[in-house]
Enzyme design. Structure first.
Site, mmCIF file in Angstrom:
data_model
loop_
_atom_site.group_PDB
_atom_site.id
_atom_site.type_symbol
_atom_site.label_atom_id
_atom_site.label_comp_id
_atom_site.label_asym_id
_atom_site.label_seq_id
_atom_site.Cartn_x
_atom_site.Cartn_y
_atom_site.Cartn_z
ATOM 1 N N PRO A 161 7.272 3.377 -0.018
ATOM 2 C CA PRO A 161 6.571 3.859 -1.212
ATOM 3 C C PRO A 161 5.977 5.253 -1.023
ATOM 4 O O PRO A 161 6.034 6.090 -1.940
ATOM 5 C CB PRO A 161 5.467 2.818 -1.402
ATOM 6 C CG PRO A 161 6.016 1.569 -0.804
ATOM 7 C CD PRO A 161 6.827 2.024 0.365
ATOM 8 N N GLY A 173 0.838 -1.190 0.000
ATOM 9 C CA GLY A 173 0.000 0.000 0.000
ATOM 10 C C GLY A 173 0.873 1.239 0.000
ATOM 11 O O GLY A 173 2.098 1.152 -0.066
ATOM 12 N N LEU A 174 0.203 2.405 0.106
ATOM 13 C CA LEU A 174 0.956 3.651 0.005
ATOM 14 C C LEU A 174 1.390 4.119 1.397
ATOM 15 O O LEU A 174 0.886 5.109 1.914
ATOM 16 C CB LEU A 174 0.092 4.711 -0.692
ATOM 17 C CG LEU A 174 0.833 5.951 -1.200
ATOM 18 C CD1 LEU A 174 2.010 5.582 -2.073
ATOM 19 C CD2 LEU A 174 -0.111 6.870 -1.954
ATOM 20 N N HIS A 175 2.289 3.365 2.037
ATOM 21 C CA HIS A 175 2.900 3.886 3.255
ATOM 22 C C HIS A 175 4.364 3.451 3.286
ATOM 23 O O HIS A 175 4.869 2.901 2.323
ATOM 24 C CB HIS A 175 2.114 3.522 4.512
ATOM 25 C CG HIS A 175 2.157 2.086 4.934
ATOM 26 N ND1 HIS A 175 1.217 1.542 5.743
ATOM 27 C CD2 HIS A 175 3.027 1.095 4.668
ATOM 28 C CE1 HIS A 175 1.508 0.282 5.957
ATOM 29 N NE2 HIS A 175 2.603 -0.014 5.329
ATOM 30 N N ALA A 176 5.040 3.753 4.410
ATOM 31 C CA ALA A 176 6.457 3.442 4.557
ATOM 32 C C ALA A 176 7.249 3.995 3.365
ATOM 33 O O ALA A 176 7.028 5.120 2.937
ATOM 34 C CB ALA A 176 6.664 1.949 4.744
#
Lengths: 89, 562
Positions: free
Chosen positions: A18, A13-16
């Site tokens: 990325p 998903g779009l965290h960390a």
């Protein structure tokens, strides 16, 4: 205003990492880019906290918007980025 | 003598004595109450942005000298401090005209924290990073030094509320003589780290933070006693105790056994390949717990099979023909992994952690078992593999089949869940061995959160109920003929070690620095004495009585080992 829709390619998903790569790229465009989930309020794509709080998961569709010179080209490059599995790279 | 002289007490968590000047870790500055509201929001906004930039620069400067592990954490801090969204949220607070500058910063950060906490998992973990940004910014705005452990220039005794992993990472035995915390518990990070480094330490020492900076303090990390401004005679008494302890410890070496020769293997708890090299150089019979999660935590992606194979090979090579027990990935819930987030849970300790996560993320477990099998084949090492958080016979069988399928010779389970202890005959019928994780077993037996310092009395390893549960676990081991060991903190307590041996435990795994005291304790008593002590402890009314009765039955030299 230019807008694009794209499904998140990153497996986590779009965290960390990325999210951080995406925010850096959005900042580098020099344009006020926003990102929104379907039915949600747009948040500043240059804000790591805003993007992480969005909680966009793998496969979820987000809408990018920007105004100004080169907005179309900038969004195309950001779409290409989000389509990739940034986490695996 | 000055008027400072007094004593304090806490819970001793790492044996040894020390005397030195007290250095108190600055608690984070908080936004003052009653701060006058800003009258010029535009000027305040500029000041906030400059301060955030300075905080971001501070993170980047540290990142430049940091190792591969700390670097991304520090860079993430810089990115958060430089976040335009955060600056905008602070502007909104400033424009409200009701808050002072530091309260505006706090309010804006707290809004983000609340949002992240409601998202759970990986995001909730980032709240710690965000609060660090807030504390540094507020401290700078107040003209105070940024919080954290100061650089110790002379050997000192360190005091703090509690120490975070990042704060303890830079401590060395050369400059940190002792550690005293006002919070924390016997199983807290501070306690475990201090024991690993062999630094005397005391937790739950109420009042230590009120002692003036630089005051000479003496501490005895075995009994939990602190003397503020000790007299010459008191310092001498401590030094004598230290000498007697050293003499008692120097007596033994080699395999662990009771006075009458009953073997109790003495093993090391390790987390990394570097730990393995250090521990292998010491007089231990092998590794009783290799916490493999250190390979997985604080990463964006899972380590590859090749990467894991290399690490496991290094650990097995370090120990030659000595046995190495590896626990498969113990993560989930309170130790979230960015790449294996199963979402927010109301009760993380009771949720999908340990093997419950492994059963959902089979890819992670299969890769790890394959890497372990590769390393075992490459080295021919004596590798034992066990799973965390097994509750039932069916889970044990499922895991055993997976481990045997890759050709690994020895499979076992952790017994941390009371259900597995009570049904240990069933569970051990499926596997070759078990290891008692007494910290979690205590938490689940007493229904008391390990992280809740206020409940530390319930988490006392001497609670008779916990001893009963251990008794049942050992009983199943005896009936199946499969060994049951202990790898929790209680295995490193020399007095408790006698009780555990008496209950039938076959091996004790602990921080390597604790092995000598446990070896000496065992050598002073026969198995029959240990069994009598175990029975007396279980027959006690409470934890205090249990420990006292065992000490009264033990050799008086034991008092010097603590």
């Amino acid at each position: 205003m230019a807008t694009r829709e794209v499904a998140i390619g990153s497996s986590v998903g779009l965290h960390a990492r990325p999210a951080s790569i995406f925010v850096q790229a959005a900042t580098a465009t020099g344009l006020p880019v926003t990102i929104a989930k379907a039915g949600g309020n747009p948040v500043d794509a240059r804000s790591i906290l805003g993007v992480m709080a969005l909680g966009a998961k793998n496969g979820e569709v987000v809408t990018l918007s920007a105004e100004g010179d080169g907005a179309d080209a900038a969004l195309d490059s950001l779409v290409a980025l989000l389509e990739r599995d940034l986490d695996a790279e | 003598m000055s008027g400072l002289h007094s004593t304090l007490s806490g819970i001793g968590v790492s044996a040894g004595v020390a005397v030195g000047p007290l250095v108190i870790v600055s608690p984070p500055a908080t936004a003052p109450s009653g701060e006058a509201p800003v009258t010029d929001p535009a000027a305040a906004s500029v000041l906030v942005r400059d301060t955030l930039q300075a905080v971001a620069d501070g993170y980047l400067a540290k990142a430049a000298n940091a190792d591969a592990h700390a670097k991304p954490i520090l860079e993430a801090g810089a990115m958060m401090a430089g976040d335009p969204g955060l600056a905008g949220a602070i502007d909104t607070q400033l424009q409200s005209g009701t808050k002072g500058i530091t309260n505006a910063v706090s309010a804006a950060v707290d809004e983000y924290c609340a949002m992240f906490e409601s998202l759970g998992g990986y995001m909730a973990e980032r709240v710690t990073d965000l609060r660090d940004v807030r504390d540094r910014t507020v401290a700078r705005l107040l003209g105070q030094p940024e919080p954290g452990v100061p650089t110790l220039t002379t050997p000192s005794v360190l005091a703090a509320v509690d120490l975070a992993p990042a704060e303890t990472a830079t401590l060395t035995v050369e400059t940190c003589l002792g550690i005293i915390t006002s919070a924390g518990g016997p199983t807290s990070h501070t306690a475990i780290l201090a024991a690993q480094l062999g630094i005397p330490a005391i937790v739950q020492a109420t009042g230590i933070l009120d002692v003036p900076f630089g005051t000479n303090v003496a501490l005895d990390g075995g009994v939990g006693e602190i003397i503020i401004d000790p007299s010459e005679a008191e310092q001498q008494a401590l030094a004598d105790r230290k000498a007697r302890r050293e003499k008692a410890l120097a007596a033994g070496s080699g395999r662990g056994m009771t006075k009458d020769g009953h073997p109790v293997a003495l093993l090391a708890n390790i987390g990394t390949a570097a730990d393995a090299r250090k521990a292998a150089a010491q007089d231990v019979e092998g590794v009783g717990l290799f916490r493999s999660e250190f390979l997985f935590l604080d990463r964006d992606t899972a380590p590859t099979v090749e990467e894991q194979t290399a690490t496991y090979t290094e650990v097995l090579e370090a120990f030659g023909d000595r046995k190495v027990v590896v626990r498969t990935l113990d993560a989930g819930a309170d130790k979230p992994l960015a790449f294996a987030d199963l979402g927010h849970e109301e009760n993380p300790a009771l949720g999908r952690r340990g093997i419950r996560l492994g059963a959902v993320r089979l890819d992670l477990l299969d890769d790890q078992l394959q890497a372990l099998a590769n390393a075992q084949q490459a080295t021919g090492g004596d590798l034992w593999v066990m799973a965390p958080m097994i509750a039932t016979r069916q889970e044990a069988r499922w895991f055993a089949e997976k481990v045997r399928a890759v050709g690994l010779p020895k499979v076992g389970v952790m017994i941390e869940v009371p259900a597995a202890a009570l049904r240990s005959f069933d569970v051990l019928s499926e596997v070759d061995f078990a290891s008692l994780g007494t910290n979690d077993l205590g938490q689940y037996t007493m229904a008391a959160d390990r992280m809740q310092g206020e409940l530390s009395a319930l988490l006392d390893i001497w609670q008779p109920a916990l001893l009963d549960v251990i008794y049942y676990a050992c009983d199943g081991g005896a009936k199946t003929g499969h060994p049951v060991g202990v790898c929790g903190e209680s295995g490193g307590d020399p007095v408790m070690a006698l009780v555990l041996a008496g209950l039938g435990v076959a091996s004790l795994s602990m921080a390597p620095s604790k092995v000598r005291a446990v070896r000496t304790a065992l050598a002073l008593h026969t198995l029959a004495q240990c069994q009598q002590m175990a029975a007396a402890a279980r027959a006690s009314a409470g934890p205090k009585e249990a420990r006292e009765v065992v000490l009264s039955m033990a050799d008086p030299i034991m008092l010097d080992l603590m």
